[in-house]
Design a protein around this motif. Structure first.
Motif, PDB file in Angstrom:
ATOM      1  N   SER A  43       0.750  -1.309   0.015  1.00  0.00           N
ATOM      2  CA  SER A  43       0.121  -0.119   0.066  1.00  0.00           C
ATOM      3  C   SER A  43       0.799   1.240  -0.039  1.00  0.00           C
ATOM      4  O   SER A  43       0.458   2.274  -0.592  1.00  0.00           O
ATOM      5  CB  SER A  43      -0.873   0.045   1.415  1.00  0.00           C
ATOM      6  OG  SER A  43      -1.622  -0.986   1.054  1.00  0.00           O
ATOM      7  N   LEU A  44       2.093   1.260   0.719  1.00  0.00           N
ATOM      8  CA  LEU A  44       2.628   2.550   0.901  1.00  0.00           C
ATOM      9  C   LEU A  44       3.454   2.593  -0.404  1.00  0.00           C
ATOM     10  O   LEU A  44       3.879   3.730  -0.839  1.00  0.00           O
ATOM     11  CB  LEU A  44       3.679   2.234   2.175  1.00  0.00           C
ATOM     12  CG  LEU A  44       4.828   3.490   2.441  1.00  0.00           C
ATOM     13  CD1 LEU A  44       3.913   4.625   2.737  1.00  0.00           C
ATOM     14  CD2 LEU A  44       5.749   3.132   3.440  1.00  0.00           C
ATOM     15  N   LEU A  45       3.886   1.614  -1.217  1.00  0.00           N
ATOM     16  CA  LEU A  45       4.564   1.679  -2.439  1.00  0.00           C
ATOM     17  C   LEU A  45       3.610   2.451  -3.428  1.00  0.00           C
ATOM     18  O   LEU A  45       4.295   3.115  -4.018  1.00  0.00           O
ATOM     19  CB  LEU A  45       5.300   0.397  -2.880  1.00  0.00           C
ATOM     20  CG  LEU A  45       5.904   0.443  -4.267  1.00  0.00           C
ATOM     21  CD1 LEU A  45       7.273   1.485  -4.114  1.00  0.00           C
ATOM     22  CD2 LEU A  45       6.309  -0.963  -4.411  1.00  0.00           C
ATOM     23  N   ASP A  47       1.088   4.080  -2.686  1.00  0.00           N
ATOM     24  CA  ASP A  47       0.753   5.469  -2.277  1.00  0.00           C
ATOM     25  C   ASP A  47       1.705   6.299  -2.722  1.00  0.00           C
ATOM     26  O   ASP A  47       1.261   7.484  -3.393  1.00  0.00           O
ATOM     27  CB  ASP A  47       0.622   5.376  -0.724  1.00  0.00           C
ATOM     28  CG  ASP A  47      -0.196   6.803  -0.110  1.00  0.00           C
ATOM     29  OD1 ASP A  47      -0.200   7.737  -1.083  1.00  0.00           O
ATOM     30  OD2 ASP A  47      -0.350   6.983   1.128  1.00  0.00           O
ATOM     31  N   ALA A  48       2.971   6.241  -2.589  1.00  0.00           N
ATOM     32  CA  ALA A  48       4.267   7.075  -2.825  1.00  0.00           C
ATOM     33  C   ALA A  48       4.149   6.917  -4.380  1.00  0.00           C
ATOM     34  O   ALA A  48       4.431   8.266  -5.056  1.00  0.00           O
ATOM     35  CB  ALA A  48       5.365   6.275  -2.362  1.00  0.00           C
ATOM     36  N   ALA A  49       3.821   5.978  -5.255  1.00  0.00           N
ATOM     37  CA  ALA A  49       4.043   6.369  -6.468  1.00  0.00           C
ATOM     38  C   ALA A  49       2.912   6.916  -7.069  1.00  0.00           C
ATOM     39  O   ALA A  49       3.014   7.844  -8.251  1.00  0.00           O
ATOM     40  CB  ALA A  49       4.031   4.718  -7.243  1.00  0.00           C
ATOM     41  N   ALA A  50       1.728   6.927  -6.692  1.00  0.00           N
ATOM     42  CA  ALA A  50       0.477   7.776  -7.053  1.00  0.00           C
ATOM     43  C   ALA A  50       0.513   9.090  -6.784  1.00  0.00           C
ATOM     44  O   ALA A  50      -0.312   9.951  -7.375  1.00  0.00           O
ATOM     45  CB  ALA A  50      -0.771   6.958  -6.564  1.00  0.00           C
ATOM     46  N   ARG A  51       1.331   9.692  -5.706  1.00  0.00           N
ATOM     47  CA  ARG A  51       1.402  10.776  -5.461  1.00  0.00           C
ATOM     48  C   ARG A  51       1.884  11.711  -6.651  1.00  0.00           C
ATOM     49  O   ARG A  51       1.709  13.067  -6.296  1.00  0.00           O
ATOM     50  CB  ARG A  51       2.502  10.986  -4.022  1.00  0.00           C
ATOM     51  CG  ARG A  51       1.973  10.414  -2.827  1.00  0.00           C
ATOM     52  CD  ARG A  51       1.045  11.290  -2.088  1.00  0.00           C
ATOM     53  NE  ARG A  51       0.528  10.299  -0.847  1.00  0.00           N
ATOM     54  CZ  ARG A  51      -0.194  11.083   0.022  1.00  0.00           C
ATOM     55  NH1 ARG A  51      -0.124  12.311   0.205  1.00  0.00           N
ATOM     56  NH2 ARG A  51      -0.593  10.555   1.091  1.00  0.00           N
ATOM     57  N   VAL A  52       2.344  11.428  -7.687  1.00  0.00           N
ATOM     58  CA  VAL A  52       2.900  12.234  -8.593  1.00  0.00           C
ATOM     59  C   VAL A  52       1.440  12.904  -9.214  1.00  0.00           C
ATOM     60  O   VAL A  52       1.441  13.814  -9.904  1.00  0.00           O
ATOM     61  CB  VAL A  52       3.588  11.483  -9.889  1.00  0.00           C
ATOM     62  CG1 VAL A  52       4.975  10.860  -9.151  1.00  0.00           C
ATOM     63  CG2 VAL A  52       2.930  10.314 -10.319  1.00  0.00           C
ATOM     64  N   SER A  53       0.225  12.322  -9.065  1.00  0.00           N
ATOM     65  CA  SER A  53      -0.873  12.832  -9.684  1.00  0.00           C
ATOM     66  C   SER A  53      -1.122  14.075  -9.565  1.00  0.00           C
ATOM     67  O   SER A  53      -1.677  15.076 -10.410  1.00  0.00           O
ATOM     68  CB  SER A  53      -1.988  12.041  -9.341  1.00  0.00           C
ATOM     69  OG  SER A  53      -2.082  11.743  -7.907  1.00  0.00           O
ATOM     70  N   VAL A  54      -1.301  14.424  -8.209  1.00  0.00           N
ATOM     71  CA  VAL A  54      -1.750  15.746  -7.833  1.00  0.00           C
ATOM     72  C   VAL A  54      -0.834  16.940  -8.069  1.00  0.00           C
ATOM     73  O   VAL A  54      -1.343  17.882  -8.783  1.00  0.00           O
ATOM     74  CB  VAL A  54      -1.696  15.872  -5.996  1.00  0.00           C
ATOM     75  CG1 VAL A  54      -2.307  17.365  -5.798  1.00  0.00           C
ATOM     76  CG2 VAL A  54      -2.985  15.032  -5.592  1.00  0.00           C
TER      77      VAL A  54
END
Length: 337
Positions: A43-45, A47-54
């Motif tokens: 989940s953390l991995l 979450d960190a990868a998807a953070r580029v979206s915002v």
């Protein structure tokens, strides 16, 4: 009228899916002590990868809007649409919080605290839209030398703000232009990356490497902080951290230069991208309803993260798209989504 840039539209489509991933993985990450370590790590991995979206959403705005010449009336309509969306969804989530979640909320705080956490994005964009017409003039009239100096200045300002925060302090006066937040920086840097995408001396391979290494550092430091403190830590996942900025900017640069900066989808793929791109703002606003329902009735331990996260992303994205598609049948629905 200029045609769509499908490099940007592809980034938009990926980003709205990633936003849903962030909120689903948050459900798991914040339950660190209840779930297994493999579930948390997965989940953390993500979450960190998807953070580029915002950051990408802010950079898309900069790429599309800065440098343009638009009448003030168009700016006013754009601003009014965001205000209408903020008022509508704030009130809707206010009612939802009381009657579904059983949580109270003082409406007098609406200027400072969103009725639902993810609505912070509207709070960030409205001030940006207020000053956008003036920065359009600024960006249109700077020489290349001034542009380079400006990028160096705003990048240094963001770094200084971050270091001041790490040291436990805050600058006595906010640095003009970027202030004490990173969001307008993303708008500005998105404009310059897009404008000079064919001239930036960073290869596509290097952009991937920078983004991946920055992501791994973000993930690793978050994992270490969580394990050492025995509680979920998301400090390194903040959008103002240097490695999150590097990861997001490099990802955005890679995507806008995909296929020689001229990504041309097939007709079938184009229709899908167009449909979801048109609905992306509304999907961002509405998807929390479906996630709230899931969280209320399904325990975090019911399904392993590697099953729940991708499945929920597809289901919530599909249901959200369906609702927004229906809303867009009405003029008022298009106004608030």
């Amino acid at each position: 009228m200029r045609g769509k840039n499908y490099n940007l539209e592809l980034v938009r489509m990926i980003s709205f899916l990633f936003v849903i991933v962030i909120h689903i993985t948050n459900f798991y990450c914040r339950s660190f002590r209840q779930i297994t370590l493999p579930d948390y790590t997965f989940s953390l991995l993500l979450d960190a990868a998807a953070r580029v979206s915002v950051p990408c959403f802010f950079m898309i705005s900069g790429a599309l809007l800065l440098g343009r010449e638009e009448p003030l009336e168009k700016h006013a309509k754009r601003l009014l649409r965001f205000l209408a969306a903020l008022i509508f969804w704030s009130l809707l989530y206010y009612v939802w919080n009381i009657f579904y979640d059983g949580r109270d909320y003082d409406l007098r705080q609406i200027w400072y605290v969103p009725t639902k956490a993810h609505l912070w994005y509207l709070y960030a964009m409205i001030p940006i839209y207020l000053v956008l017409p003036f920065f359009q003039v600024l960006c249109r009239n700077m020489t290349m030398k001034l542009e380079k100096a400006f990028v160096i200045l705003i990048s240094a300002a963001v770094l200084i703000n971050y270091l001041a925060g790490v040291a436990g302090g805050q600058l006595y006066y906010d640095i003009p232009v970027v202030g004490d937040r990173v969001y307008f920086y993303y708008v500005l840097i998105g404009y310059y990356l897009f404008k000079y995408r064919k001239h930036i001396r960073v290869s596509q391979r290097m952009a991937v490497i920078i983004s991946a290494v920055s992501l791994l550092i973000t993930f690793g430091s978050s994992m270490w902080s969580t394990l050492s403190g025995n509680t979920h830590s998301d400090k390194m996942l903040a959008y103002s951290t240097p490695f999150m900025i590097l990861s997001s900017v490099s990802f955005f640069l890679f995507m806008i230069r995909l296929n020689g900066a001229n990504y041309t989808p097939s007709e079938k793929v184009r229709r899908v991208i167009d449909a979801f791109g048109k609905a992306s703002f509304g999907i961002y606003l509405i998807h929390i309803f479906f996630l709230d329902i899931y969280r209320k009735f399904v325990p975090v331990t019911a399904l392993p993260a590697w099953v729940a996260v991708p499945a929920l992303t597809v289901v919530i994205a599909g249901m959200s798209f369906g609702c927004i598609w229906l809303l867009h049948r009405f003029k008022w629905g298009r106004m608030i989504s």
